[in-house]
Design an enzyme around this catalytic site. Structure first.
Site, PDB file in Angstrom:
ATOM      1  N   PRO A  86       0.717  -1.315   0.034  1.00 17.19           N
ATOM      2  CA  PRO A  86      -0.046  -0.079   0.184  1.00 17.19           C
ATOM      3  C   PRO A  86       0.850   1.220   0.051  1.00 17.19           C
ATOM      4  CG  PRO A  86      -0.161  -1.036   2.233  1.00 17.19           C
ATOM      5  CD  PRO A  86       0.593  -2.154   1.208  1.00 17.19           C
ATOM      6  N   GLU A 114       1.617  -7.713   9.068  1.00 17.83           N
ATOM      7  CA  GLU A 114       1.846  -6.394   9.238  1.00 17.83           C
ATOM      8  C   GLU A 114       2.832  -5.841   8.242  1.00 17.83           C
ATOM      9  OE1 GLU A 114       0.572  -3.936  10.983  1.00 17.83           O
ATOM     10  OE2 GLU A 114      -0.709  -5.626  11.744  1.00 17.83           O
ATOM     11  N   ARG A 152      -3.473  -9.690 -20.389  1.00 20.28           N
ATOM     12  CA  ARG A 152      -4.508  -9.177 -21.588  1.00 20.28           C
ATOM     13  C   ARG A 152      -3.990  -8.495 -22.626  1.00 20.28           C
ATOM     14  NH1 ARG A 152      -8.041  -5.190 -21.223  1.00 20.28           N
ATOM     15  NH2 ARG A 152      -9.617  -6.377 -21.535  1.00 20.28           N
ATOM     16  N   ASP A 167     -10.239  -0.001 -24.776  1.00 18.07           N
ATOM     17  CA  ASP A 167     -10.735  -0.094 -23.165  1.00 18.07           C
ATOM     18  C   ASP A 167     -10.280   1.272 -22.536  1.00 18.07           C
ATOM     19  OD1 ASP A 167     -11.764  -2.636 -23.031  1.00 18.07           O
ATOM     20  OD2 ASP A 167      -9.768  -3.600 -22.606  1.00 18.07           O
TER      21      ASP A 167
HETATM   22  N1  SAM Z   1       1.315  -2.645   7.855  1.00 20.14           N
HETATM   23  C1  SAM Z   1       1.179  -2.368   6.252  1.00 20.14           C
HETATM   24  C2  SAM Z   1       1.045  -0.906   5.879  1.00 20.14           C
HETATM   25  O1  SAM Z   1       0.422  -0.256   6.541  1.00 20.14           O
HETATM   26  O2  SAM Z   1       1.847  -0.285   5.112  1.00 20.14           O
HETATM   27  C3  SAM Z   1       0.125  -3.186   5.414  1.00 20.14           C
HETATM   28  C4  SAM Z   1       0.214  -4.713   5.926  1.00 20.14           C
HETATM   29  S1  SAM Z   1      -1.040  -5.626   4.828  1.00 20.14           S
HETATM   30  C5  SAM Z   1      -2.377  -5.974   5.897  1.00 20.14           C
HETATM   31  C6  SAM Z   1      -0.380  -6.973   4.368  1.00 20.14           C
HETATM   32  C7  SAM Z   1      -0.046  -7.030   2.855  1.00 20.14           C
HETATM   33  O3  SAM Z   1      -0.931  -6.863   1.888  1.00 20.14           O
HETATM   34  C8  SAM Z   1       1.073  -6.215   2.550  1.00 20.14           C
HETATM   35  O4  SAM Z   1       2.500  -6.487   2.710  1.00 20.14           O
HETATM   36  C9  SAM Z   1       0.899  -6.076   0.970  1.00 20.14           C
HETATM   37  O5  SAM Z   1       1.455  -7.151   0.288  1.00 20.14           O
HETATM   38  C10 SAM Z   1      -0.725  -6.330   0.739  1.00 20.14           C
HETATM   39  N2  SAM Z   1      -1.366  -4.930   0.475  1.00 20.14           N
HETATM   40  C11 SAM Z   1      -2.109  -4.332   1.338  1.00 20.14           C
HETATM   41  N3  SAM Z   1      -2.835  -3.382   0.743  1.00 20.14           N
HETATM   42  C12 SAM Z   1      -2.189  -3.250  -0.446  1.00 20.14           C
HETATM   43  C13 SAM Z   1      -2.563  -2.379  -1.389  1.00 20.14           C
HETATM   44  N4  SAM Z   1      -3.199  -1.374  -1.518  1.00 20.14           N
HETATM   45  N5  SAM Z   1      -1.801  -2.586  -2.663  1.00 20.14           N
HETATM   46  C14 SAM Z   1      -0.936  -3.592  -2.778  1.00 20.14           C
HETATM   47  N6  SAM Z   1      -0.690  -4.606  -1.695  1.00 20.14           N
HETATM   48  C15 SAM Z   1      -1.238  -4.394  -0.676  1.00 20.14           C
END
Ligand code: SAM
Length: 247
Positions: A86, A114, A152, A167
């Protein structure tokens, strides 16, 4: 194109690519996919991939070593390691197209808990990509989104050559509306021009409608797209008739 996914839930990845466009393309050998489970690279009898965070606090953190060893096994010379996170740059159609054009092999790392020990992100990952400003439980869905969006676009994957080019976001605009049989449904008829057989008129109508959809739903996109004089005239028309505009 080749994708390697690092995930402690390999079945999530395989179940996500089994059906539809991705499934057919995989069977046809249009792309290669391998999923690596960090648990297979652990050294203890419990196959531990996570541990408590230094400094305390809730949740667990994915350990460096099983992930790094999984990457070492998956790595090919040109591969880029992408952590789905994220905190990364938001994935866009431009990034997707650019990577497909370059055919760079991607190693997609799906985090859990986490997140991942920062030293792995600093030392092993080349990039971080996000799906958007919200939190998923894990990176598997994000890895599947990347694979689907890219596959795709690979040559010969979509049946009709035009279907990806038209698209939303491919031209910088949103897609025009589409209609199928019957001609009349729920009190609405198909626009006459689509029944006319006049290819130029249909093409013009589609461009105008794409502009209209973008104007109404995502006007921000209009700031970044190349517009012809005719496009600008249509936009002027929309602005002047704003309250009368019907999709
Ligand atoms: N504690 C982290 C933070 O706040 O940055 C978030 C951890 S999340 C619960 C667990 C995993 O989900 C991350 O390590 C990532 O690989 C994935 N993830 C969560 N949100 C994402 C997003 N918006 N885009 C891509 N991957 C995501």
């Amino acid at each position: 194109m080749r994708f390697d996914v690092i995930s402690i839930f390999p079945d999530m990845i395989w179940s996500g690519v089994r059906e539809g466009v991705c499934g057919r393309a995989l069977s046809a050998g249009k792309y290669q996919l391998k999923v690596w489970n960090p648990r297979d690279f652990t050294t203890d009898r419990y196959q531990t991939v996570d541990d408590r965070p230094y400094g305390g606090g809730p949740g667990m953190v994915m350990k460096y070593q099983p992930l790094a060893d999984a990457i070492a096994a998956a790595r090919t010379p040109q591969a880029r390691v992408v952590y789905l996170s994220p905190q990364g740059q938001t994935l866009t159609q431009r990034i997707v197209e650019d990577r497909v054009n370059r055919q760079t092999p991607l190693i997609l790392v799906a985090g859990r808990y986490e997140g991942i020990d920062q030293r792995f992100i600093d030392q092993v990952c080349d990039e971080e990509w996000s799906l958007g400003d919200y939190i998923l439980s894990g990176g598997e869905l994000a890895a599947l989104v990347v694979i689907d969006a890219m596959v795709r676009l690979l040559p010969g994957v979509l049946g009709h050559h035009q279907s990806a080019a038209q698209d939303s976001h491919s031209t910088g605009l949103l897609d025009c509306p589409h209609y199928t049989r019957p001609e009349q449904v729920a009190g609405q008829v198909v626009p006459d021009v689509l029944l006319s057989g006049d290819h130029q008129a249909i093409s013009d109508w589609r461009r105008k409608q794409a502009l209209l959809q973008t104007y109404k739903k995502r006007p921000d996109l209009l700031l970044t797209v190349d517009l012809s004089a005719r496009d600008k005239a249509w936009l002027m028309e929309f602005t002047q008739n704003d309250t009368k505009v019907k999709l």
